[in-house]
Design an enzyme around this catalytic site. Structure first.
Site, short mmCIF file in Angstrom:
data_model
loop_
_atom_site.label_atom_id
_atom_site.label_comp_id
_atom_site.label_asym_id
_atom_site.label_seq_id
_atom_site.Cartn_x
_atom_site.Cartn_y
_atom_site.Cartn_z
N HIS A 275 0.81 -1.23 0.00
CA HIS A 275 0.00 0.00 0.00
C HIS A 275 0.85 1.29 0.00
O HIS A 275 0.46 2.28 0.60
CB HIS A 275 -0.95 0.02 1.21
CG HIS A 275 -2.01 -1.05 1.14
ND1 HIS A 275 -3.19 -0.87 0.47
CD2 HIS A 275 -2.05 -2.31 1.65
CE1 HIS A 275 -3.92 -1.98 0.58
NE2 HIS A 275 -3.25 -2.86 1.28
N ASP A 342 -0.60 -5.11 6.14
CA ASP A 342 -1.58 -6.03 5.58
C ASP A 342 -1.32 -6.23 4.09
O ASP A 342 -0.64 -5.44 3.45
CB ASP A 342 -3.00 -5.47 5.76
CG ASP A 342 -3.16 -4.13 5.07
OD1 ASP A 342 -2.21 -3.31 5.14
OD2 ASP A 342 -4.20 -3.88 4.44
N GLU A 343 -1.89 -7.28 3.58
CA GLU A 343 -1.90 -7.54 2.14
C GLU A 343 -0.53 -7.39 1.48
O GLU A 343 -0.38 -6.71 0.49
CB GLU A 343 -2.91 -6.60 1.46
CG GLU A 343 -4.33 -6.84 1.94
CD GLU A 343 -5.37 -6.07 1.13
OE1 GLU A 343 -6.26 -6.74 0.58
OE2 GLU A 343 -5.28 -4.83 1.05
N VAL A 344 0.46 -8.05 2.08
CA VAL A 344 1.78 -8.06 1.45
C VAL A 344 1.83 -9.30 0.56
O VAL A 344 2.02 -10.41 1.05
CB VAL A 344 2.90 -8.10 2.51
CG1 VAL A 344 4.25 -7.97 1.85
CG2 VAL A 344 2.69 -6.98 3.52
N ASP A 394 -2.20 -9.84 9.55
CA ASP A 394 -1.26 -10.52 8.64
C ASP A 394 0.10 -10.77 9.30
O ASP A 394 0.74 -11.79 9.05
CB ASP A 394 -1.04 -9.68 7.38
CG ASP A 394 -2.34 -9.29 6.70
OD1 ASP A 394 -3.25 -8.80 7.41
OD2 ASP A 394 -2.45 -9.45 5.47
#
Ligand SMILES: *[C@@H]1O[C@H](CO)[C@@H](O)[C@H](O)[C@H]1NC(C)=O
Ligand SMILES: *[C@@H]1O[C@H](CO)[C@@H](O)[C@H](O)[C@H]1NC(C)=O
Ligand SMILES: *[C@@H]1O[C@H](CO)[C@@H](O)[C@H](O)[C@H]1NC(C)=O
Ligand SMILES: *[C@@H]1O[C@H](CO)[C@@H](O)[C@H](O)[C@H]1NC(C)=O
Ligand SMILES: *[C@@H]1O[C@H](CO)[C@@H](O)[C@H](O)[C@H]1NC(C)=O
Ligand SMILES: *[C@@H]1O[C@H](CO)[C@@H](O)[C@H](O)[C@H]1NC(C)=O
Length: 572
Positions: A275, A342-344, A394
């Site tokens: 992000h 998050d969301e790596v 995460d």
């Protein structure tokens, strides 16, 4: 074929029924209508009788406190709630002769810690209070100023306009109140769409009207970097949408100050290593180069990672992130900083041969180790800055060894992606390992569908439904947080997207678990919605009907309209 027809017929029937169910509001509605002056969220204990109605007059009514020190948190709110309780005229009252009546002239606030004016709201503030209205006297007892604030809100909700348009409240009411969960938050995202400062402040007021106490400010993301960085001005320069779409540090301070006075913490999030597209415009060398077919700089479409994941093997990254987090520390007084994480997605890291070589040298066999390496460094930076960290789950899922004070925000659920566990599984695991958990998965209120049934869904979530831990573990489930991701939200529709859907969640987090019947709650919620409208928050309707004599846009030209003139409760 016949089977298929039956299935089709069944589906069509269901759709028609469902439509009718949503559109047709049966009259009278099920459930009991709530009397005027019903509070939201419901207090822990309330005993009201209605033997007597008390009249409140603006010129005579006083709020007194026993405080022995100057405390702006209290004095500002005494002023604020006077404005809330006695709004400017919003419609032409019918002049009628007064009936027999008694007056309520004083609200006495008694704060046990009368010599203390806390500087800033914190994670274990005492928000409990008791409120009694008896024999024309109102008494509010609290241990700390935070409880006094919550009690003032309840007091303001007990007042209402009677049919003669006089401000009244019922005598003989006893309220004993305290929050069920200590952490009751809202995430706002100001990166996908910028939310203007006065509109954010207005939401902070509305949060206080619901006894919410944490604003999680997801201030930057891929789309834009609207935070004024002084250490690296080019990050803001290249990351912002335009000059107008920037929160200067003075803006940020004024928002934090506004929240402080309402007893609301502001936790900023600097989300990395994913992000970070907008951040990466000033530091392209920090972004992982994705490879494809033996060539570098290849966007990997269809997965995230092409221009938005920091390369943890670049050691120059960390001093820069440390400088930025230091600035966050200096601007945001809260004890916590949210580090995102998050969301790596690993595809880009995996495609990069230099990262592969580096990992070999480090004996990292798995990309989780790489993420853990990165996260640990950031957690250490925050620790060295004397702050605590919140992270998206995460980091925990990837097995990073976290400090005990770390708060983990649960956002995953099998209903979002089937490979995930359920949120209750995650709550069980995280608290078992001794970390504090914040529940968000069922409360992504940016998702919308038709009809008021939607708040039912948010309302019915029971955080402890499938909780298997012991009492110690239950204490670690500190609360929940709604999230309004702003892909399709900006200053224009934020009010009506948030309210009163978020009101449902606020009651779940404040009120006892047994207050959970939406059929009972819907009339009271409708009343809260009308209350919000009269306080200038453009909350969406949930039932057919109307809001007394005032509706949005209905005020006559020479009369004050709370929605158009938002600001009477102290918002500049
Ligand atoms: C509730 O109010 C009624 C009427 O005043 C009173 O008799 C009763 O004792 C109260 N109950 C509690 C638990 O305070
Ligand atoms: C306040 O009093 C009125 C009139 O007696 C009554 O109908 C109503 O239920 C009471 N409201 C609350 C919140 O107890
Ligand atoms: C409120 O009243 C309850 C019951 O009497 C008492 O246990 C509690 O300490 C009181 N709380 C405050 C903040 O005064
Ligand atoms: C932004 O500023 C930093 C520090 O001054 C510098 O290292 C970086 O190269 C600059 N970025 C660009 C794209 O000029
Ligand atoms: C990797 O493992 C080898 C063999 O066990 C060891 O010699 C080396 O020091 C390790 N490297 C790191 C960075 O831990
Ligand atoms: C709780 O458990 C029940 C029964 O197994 C299940 O149907 C429900 O989906 C679970 N709820 C959550 C939030 O996991």
């Amino acid at each position: 074929m016949l089977k298929l027809l039956i299935v089709l017929g069944f589906l069509i029937l269901n759709i028609v029924q469902a439509k009718l169910y949503y559109i047709e509001v049966k009259y009278p509605l099920l459930g009991k209508e709530s009397p005027p002056g019903s509070p939201w969220p419901m207090p822990h204990f309330i005993n009201g009788t209605s033997d007597q109605i008390l009249l409140l007059r603006k010129k005579k009514f006083q709020i007194k406190t026993n405080l022995e020190v100057q405390c702006d948190i209290v004095s500002e709110n005494v002023k604020h709630y006077r404005n809330v309780i006695f709004p400017p005229k919003i419609y032409n009252p019918q002049r009628k002769r007064l009936r027999e009546h008694k007056y309520l002239n004083v609200l006495s606030i008694n704060i046990a810690q009368s010599k203390e004016c806390p500087k800033y709201p914190h994670s274990n503030m005492d928000e409990s209070y008791n409120l009694t209205i008896s024999s024309n006297e109102a008494k509010l007892n609290a241990n700390s100023v935070w409880g006094a604030l919550r009690g003032l809100e309840t007091f303001s909700q007990l007042t209402y306009f009677d049919t003669d348009n006089k401000l009244v409240m019922n005598d003989s009411t006893v309220i004993i109140d305290k929050p069920r969960f200590v952490y009751r938050g809202l995430l706002v995202d100001t990166a996908r769409h910028f939310i203007p400062v006065p509109i954010l402040k207005k939401q902070i007021d509305a949060m206080a009207y619901h006894k919410l106490n944490v604003l999680h400010w997801h201030i930057v993301d891929d789309q834009s970097f609207p935070f004024e960085l002084k250490t690296y001005p080019n990050v803001t320069e290249k990351g912002k949408y335009s000059d107008a779409h920037v929160y200067t540090q003075n803006d940020v301070k004024s928002i934090v100050e506004h929240a402080r006075l309402r007893g609301i913490r502001v936790i900023p999030e600097f989300d990395t290593p994913g992000h970070v597209e907008s951040f990466g415009r000033a530091f392209p060398e920090f972004i992982t180069v994705c490879w494809k077919d033996g060539k570098p700089y290849q966007p990997i479409f269809g997965v995230q990672g092409a221009a938005e994941i920091i390369n943890p093997t670049n050691e120059y990254v960390y001093p820069v992130l440390k400088d930025i987090l230091t600035e966050f520390r200096d601007v945001f007084p809260d004890e916590y900083i949210h580090l995102g994480n998050d969301e790596v997605y690993y595809e880009c890291w995996k495609s990069n041969p230099d990262i592969a070589k580096w990992m070999e040298k480090m004996n990292f066999s798995d990309y989780h180790h790489l993420q853990a390496y990165y996260s640990s460094k950031l957690l250490k930076i925050v620790q060295d800055l004397d702050k605590k960290s919140t992270v998206w789950q995460d980091v925990y899922d990837n097995g990073v060894d976290l400090q005990k004070g770390t708060q983990i925000q649960i956002w995953k659920d099998s209903s979002i992606l089937p490979e995930h566990g359920t949120w209750s599984d995650y709550l069980n695991k995280v608290t078992k390992d001794g970390y504090a958990a914040i529940l968000s998965s069922p409360w992504y209120i940016n998702f919308i569908s038709y009809g008021y049934q939607e708040w039912y869904k948010f309302y019915k979530v029971e955080p402890l439904a499938n909780f298997t831990g012991d009492a110690e573990q239950a204490k670690l489930l500190i609360g929940g947080e709604a999230a309004i991701w702003s892909e399709y939200v900006d200053g224009g529709n934020l009010d009506s997207r948030l309210w009163p859907r978020l009101s449902a969640i606020a009651e779940r987090l404040w009120s006892p678990a047994h207050v959970n019947d939406p059929e009972e709650a819907k009339f009271r919620l409708d009343e809260q919605r009308c209350r919000l409208l009269r306080r200038g928050i453009v909350a969406a309707p949930i039932l057919n009907g109307y809001c007394g004599n005032y509706e949005y846009g209905m005020a006559k030209s020479n009369i004050f309209d709370p929605v158009f003139n938002y600001g009477w409760p102290n918002v500049q």
